[in-house]
Each structure stands twice: as structure tokens, then as C-alpha cells.
Design an enzyme around this catalytic site. Structure first.
Site, PDB file in Angstrom:
ATOM      1  N   CYS A 381     -47.558 -75.933 -85.770  1.00 51.50           N
ATOM      2  CA  CYS A 381     -48.671 -75.747 -84.829  1.00 51.50           C
ATOM      3  C   CYS A 381     -49.134 -77.102 -84.276  1.00 51.50           C
ATOM      4  CB  CYS A 381     -49.784 -74.933 -85.473  1.00 51.50           C
ATOM      5  SG  CYS A 381     -50.695 -73.976 -84.248  1.00 51.50           S
ATOM      6  N   HIS A 507     -47.026 -70.117 -87.321  1.00 57.33           N
ATOM      7  CA  HIS A 507     -47.252 -70.478 -88.725  1.00 57.33           C
ATOM      8  C   HIS A 507     -46.286 -69.712 -89.638  1.00 57.33           C
ATOM      9  CE1 HIS A 507     -51.121 -72.689 -88.273  1.00 57.33           C
ATOM     10  NE2 HIS A 507     -51.185 -71.973 -87.168  1.00 57.33           N
ATOM     11  N   GLU A 509     -45.552 -70.239 -92.581  1.00 57.05           N
ATOM     12  CA  GLU A 509     -46.027 -70.198 -93.979  1.00 57.05           C
ATOM     13  C   GLU A 509     -46.677 -68.870 -94.347  1.00 57.05           C
ATOM     14  OE1 GLU A 509     -47.247 -72.083 -91.543  1.00 57.05           O
ATOM     15  OE2 GLU A 509     -49.429 -72.327 -91.661  1.00 57.05           O
TER      16      GLU A 509
HETATM   17  N1  GLN Z   1     -55.570 -77.140 -82.357  1.00 57.46           N
HETATM   18  C1  GLN Z   1     -54.335 -76.606 -81.888  1.00 57.46           C
HETATM   19  C2  GLN Z   1     -54.528 -75.423 -80.956  1.00 57.46           C
HETATM   20  O1  GLN Z   1     -55.560 -74.805 -80.963  1.00 57.46           O
HETATM   21  C3  GLN Z   1     -53.413 -76.257 -83.053  1.00 57.46           C
HETATM   22  C4  GLN Z   1     -53.952 -75.182 -83.935  1.00 57.46           C
HETATM   23  C5  GLN Z   1     -53.241 -75.112 -85.275  1.00 57.46           C
HETATM   24  O2  GLN Z   1     -52.606 -76.065 -85.705  1.00 57.46           O
HETATM   25  N2  GLN Z   1     -53.371 -74.003 -85.956  1.00 57.46           N
HETATM   26  O3  GLN Z   1     -53.639 -75.085 -80.219  1.00 57.46           O
END
Ligand code: GLN
Length: 531
Positions: A381, A507, A509
Site C-alpha cells: 500500500c 493488503h 496480509e
Molecule cells: N495513505 C495511503 C492511501 O490512502 C496508503 C494507505 C495504506 O497504506 N493503507 O492511499
């Protein structure tokens, strides 16, 4: 349908979630259809807007709910998929009641904690059974018995027990036996007090699970039983164990699952089938060697903030027979000058998800180090977004390239908001959340890892790789190898010139399980082990 309620006493953080998940696993492994839910007594509607320092990781379900970390344990232990209905907070309960009141549904009545709040809690206790024929639903009640805010939950559970009877509702209370260093004694008084507190609320626990740093004697077990009104064989000893993945076996040894089934008058259906779990545990107990992997993030002092990532690494390691030596590195402490030293000796680098600008320069310096030194890299992310920024800056030479989350006026907004996100001003539950499809290009690293051309992974972010820069990035060697077909959004990026460099907007995970480790973590750990 039967219900098990799990309450906690004495202090928080005794591991109610792990206890609930482990017991559920044993019942599932005997062929019962089980599920788990968590009720949290705080007033937030969900934990989505809570800082990780407050509440650890926010776990995202397949259907896009931001939920309590314990749902992650449930999914990992049981291999199930939870939903937005598996995590209820006081905020949600009150929201429902207040909306009903405004709609005029209580016309003429005073709306009260009893019966209106307790009725709504009871409705939610039994809600999951409406769509699926579970045999047993385990409900973890958050907080500690004696807290003012958990009272309505205990009262609602007491009522359900009264209505359905003892053959269908059972209470397990998790407590702590305290060890006094000075006299070298185990002390049961806090346990007695916390059971009293529960009894005062009208609930007699059927089973006590006692966390204890040392084994307790037969006499002590008898004493606890006598003073708490719990049968001796239902006083379960839970000694500290080296990993949470030992807990199901520990509880099995103590026959917790049998006590539960006998109490419900359900057949034991032979021994629980834990064969796959055992294979994994064997690998974990007898690692071939250590693999040092750096986890770079801004909440590393609180390991719970990266719970699912940590567990996903452990799953991969167990199945491959490695011990992961996780080096928790604070992104705010990394600079272009010290990165070499800070990451000395690590064989794999994982840059964590996150929000906001704290620690960003450290993350970018980390990515550069991984790219230039050819160290296996996984960016998740925000970690993936910073890999794009790093590449734009140092390979394409766009010195001020950035994400507009951090630098709204950057001349090269390589990571930017999607138009539909621009219009949103409220914070709760408004990100791109939950599972989305991702198409994978053939012949790429991602394709070799997943061995599929279409996958589903979970999301939690607002910003995306800006398609206006995609062609330039690709021409310079950063490939978009996975994308969301409906909107052509980049989901996976790779550097084909690097031995293992992959960034994912989603994600992974959240989908790793004990009995089914995630392919991306398997591949990352394997690549790191070669270093
Ligand atoms: N802050 C980033 C976004 O909103 C990444 C979010 C995250 O890593 N879950 O796109």
C-alpha cells in the site's frame, strides 16, 4: 444453534481473541460449523478512524468493513471469511437505535438501555445465524468485566442464557493468576474478585481459563473451583507458550473442547483433525535457519500495528521451515546517510502501509537501498506508493515527484486521488475498502507467484498510481503487472531488472492463513532466504 460467550477479567490483553480462535479451531477440527464475532464496548462506530497506537491494526474484511484486530485471528485460525456483521461496537448499537427513534419506531416510548439497548445487542448476538446454519457461535466480549461500558453486553448475554437455557448458552471467563516474585507464590485473589464481579451481574461462568506464568497444583485448582463455583475439570490452566500457534494444542491437552461439548451434550466426533496445523507448527519449531527481514514502518514500537503482516510472515516461515528474524525499523530514524547501516545484514525489506507524512523520507531511502542493492523488496500500500515515488525521483529524475497525500502541490503527482475520492470529506468508512479483483499479466513475477490471472485482494486506501505517468514509468523499467480491470488502476508494480522487487496497492496480509499461507509472502520469504 449454540452460543459461547467469552469474557475477560482482572486485566486486559490476556488473549481473549486467541483463546476464542483456538477453541473455535478445535471445534471446527472436530467437524462443527463454527464462527466467531467480537463485540467492542467503545463508542466509535468502527475502529477505522482510530490511531494504531490506540487500538493496534485495523483489520479489513472481504466485504470492506474496518474492524477489530481479533477478526484477523479468527480468519487466520479458522480459514473463514468474516463480514461487517462479525464486529459490533456500542457506536453501531446506538446508531441503529437513534436512527430508529428518529424514524418514529419507538413512538410514545422512553428509549432506555434496558430493554432497548440490550434487545439490540441480543439481536446482533444471534444475527449471524440467520444466514448460515452454524452449530456454534463464539462471541468475544471486549473489555474487562467490571467496566461500566461492558455492562449492557453482560446483561444481554445473561438474558440470552435465561431465554435459551444452559444447554444452548455457555460462559467462559478468562482470568489471570498472579505470580508474586517476592514470596514465589501464585495468587488467586484477583481471579476470585473478577468472577464475583461477573456473578454480581447475574452471570455464573461455566468454564474458567486461567492464564498463569507457572503451573498450578491440584490443590490450587480445587481452591479456584470451590471459590468460584466452577467444576474442577472446567478450571483450565493456560500456561504462557512461545507462540500463539501452540494455544490450540495447549487447550486440547487441557480438554477445553471436550468440556464445552459435554456441557452442550454434543458428541465429540473423534479427535480434532489438526494435521495441516501440525505440519506448519513443526516447521516453526524446527527451523532450518534464520532469515533476517526488515519491517520498516512508523508504528514499529507497537508490533500490534502490523499484526497481520507479522503473522503472514510467520505463516510463510513455518511452512518453509525458516525462522524469521524480524528487524523492526522505525521509518523516522532512516535517512539517506544511515540507511546502509540501519539495514545492515537484512536479506529482505518490507515497507509497511501507513498514512500521512511522518517517516516518509525514511521509507523512500529504504526503497532506494532495496532497489540499488538488489535486496528482495515487498512494498504494501503506502510502501508500494513510495516505491513509485522513489523510482520517479531517482530513475526518471523527477526530483520532486510525490504523492499528493503528502505534497499536494508536487509537479509530478505520481500518486494521486481518484476523482471519486476528491468529492469525499467525511473520514469514516470512505476509503477504497475490501476485496477488488486484480488481473495479472502473464509471464510476470506476480503471475509466477499467484499462478492465476485473476485474484481478489483487500484494499484500504484513498490514493492510486496516477495513470498519466504510467507510460513514462513503464518505459523506464517499472512495470504495472496487476491492475483492477474495471477502472484500469495499477494494483501491482514490479522491477523486472531486479531479482525480487514487488509493490502491491492492496493488503495481501489480510488473507494469509495458518493452514493456507499467502503466495506473495511465501515468495518474498523464499527470495529473502536465498540472500
Ligand atoms: N495513505 C495511503 C492511501 O490512502 C496508503 C494507505 C495504506 O497504506 N493503507 O492511499
Amino acid at each position: 444453534m449454540r452460543y459461547i460467550f467469552i469474557t475477560g477479567g482482572v486485566v486486559s490483553s490476556l488473549g481473549k481473541g486467541i483463546l476464542a480462535a483456538s477453541l473455535a479451531k478445535l471445534l471446527q477440527a472436530r467437524g462443527y460449523r463454527v464462527t466467531l464475532q467480537k463485540f467492542d464496548p467503545y463508542l466509535n462506530v468502527d475502529p477505522g478512524t482510530l490511531n494504531p497506537y490506540e487500538h493496534g491494526e485495523v483489520f479489513v474484511t472481504h466485504d470492506g468493513a474496518e474492524t477489530d484486530m481479533d477478526l484477523g485471528h479468527y480468519e487466520r485460525f479458522l480459514g473463514i471469511q468474516t463480514t461487517r456483521h462479525h464486529n459490533v461496537t456500542t457506536g453501531k448499537i446506538y446508531q441503529t437505535i437513534i436512527e430508529r427513534e428518529r424514524a418514529g419506531e419507538y413512538l410514545g416510548k422512553t428509549v432506555q438501555v434496558i430493554p432497548h439497548v440490550t434487545d439490540e445487542i441480543k439481536r446482533r448476538f444471534t444475527l449471524l445465524s440467520q444466514n448460515e446454519p452454524y452449530d456454534i457461535i463464539l462471541t468475544e466480549l471486549g473489555g474487562t468485566v467490571g467496566d461500566i461500558e461492558s455492562l449492557p453486553y453482560i446483561e444481554a448475554a445473561r438474558q440470552l442464557h435465561y431465554e435459551l437455557g444452559p444447554l444452548r448458552v455457555l460462559f467462559i471467563h478468562l482470568t489471570l493468576i498472579v505470580y508474586l516474585e517476592s514470596t514465589q507464590e501464585l495468587k488467586t485473589k484477583p481471579t476470585q474478585h473478577s468472577v464475583r464481579e461477573l456473578q454480581r451481574a447475574g452471570v455464573q461462568p461455566d468454564i474458567l481459563v486461567c492464564r498463569t506464568p507457572r503451573p498450578f497444583s491440584k490443590e490450587m485448582r480445587s481452591k479456584i473451583a470451590l471459590l468460584t463455583n466452577v467444576p474442577k475439570n472446567a478450571v483450565i490452566q493456560a500456561l504462557d507458550v512461545p507462540t500463539i500457534y501452540e494455544v490450540p494444542f495447549q487447550l486440547r491437552k487441557e480438554k477445553l473442547d471436550e468440556v464445552v461439548l459435554r456441557r452442550f451434550r454434543l458428541p465429540s466426533r473423534g479427535e480434532p483433525d489438526l494435521e495441516r496445523w501440525q505440519i506448519f507448527l513443526h516447521g516453526l519449531r524446527h527451523p532450518k535457519r534464520k532469515v533476517p527481514i526488515a519491517l520498516v514502518g512508523k508504528y514499529v514500537e507497537l508490533h500490534d500495528a502490523y499484526k497481520s503482516i507479522h503473522e503472514a510472515l510467520i505463516h510463510a516461515a513455518g511452512w518453509q521451515g525458516y525462522e524469521i528474524d524480524i528487524r523492526w525499523v522505525h521509518s523516522t530514524e532512516i535517512t539517506a546517510e544511515n540507511v546502509e547501516r540501519k539495514l545492515q545484514g537484512v536479506q529482505g525489506i518490507l515497507v509497511a502501509p501507513g498514512f500521512g507524512e511522518r517517516g516518509i523520507p525514511g521509507k523512500i531511502a529504504t526503497v532506494r537501498h532495496a532497489r540499488e542493492r538488489q535486496i528482495p523488496f515487498l512494498g504494501i500500500c503506502l510502501g508500494m506508493q513510495m516505491a513509485v515515488v522513489e523510482f520517479a525521483r531517482h530513475v526518471l529524475g523527477w526530483a520532486d515527484a510525490h504523492s499528493t497525500e503528502i505534497a499536494p502541490d508536487t509537479p509530478y503527482p505520481v500518486i494521486d486521488l481518484m476523482p471519486e475520492q476528491r468529492a469525499i470529506s467525511t473520514k469514516g468508512g470512505t476509503m477504497r475498502l475490501g476485496a477488488y479483483p486484480c488481473a495479472i499479466k502473464e509471464g510476470t513475477l506476480a503471475w509466477r507467484i499467484y499462478q492465476k490471472s485473476l485474484i481478489y485482494e483487500r484494499h484500504r486506501h484513498r490514493y492510486e498510481l496516477n495513470n498519466a505517468y504510467r507510460a513514462a514509468l513503464e518505459a523506464a523499467g517499472l512495470q504495472v503487472t496487476g491492475y483492477y480491470p474495471d477502472k484500469d488502476l495499477a494494483e501491482i508494480i514490479e522491477l523486472p531488472a531486479h531479482p525480487f522487487f514487488i509493490g502491491v496497492q492492496f493488503h495481501p496480509e489480510f488473507q494469509s492463513r495458518v493452514e493456507e499461507p499467502h503466495p506473495l509472502f511465501l515468495a518474498f520469504v523464499e527470495a529473502s532466504a536465498k540472500g
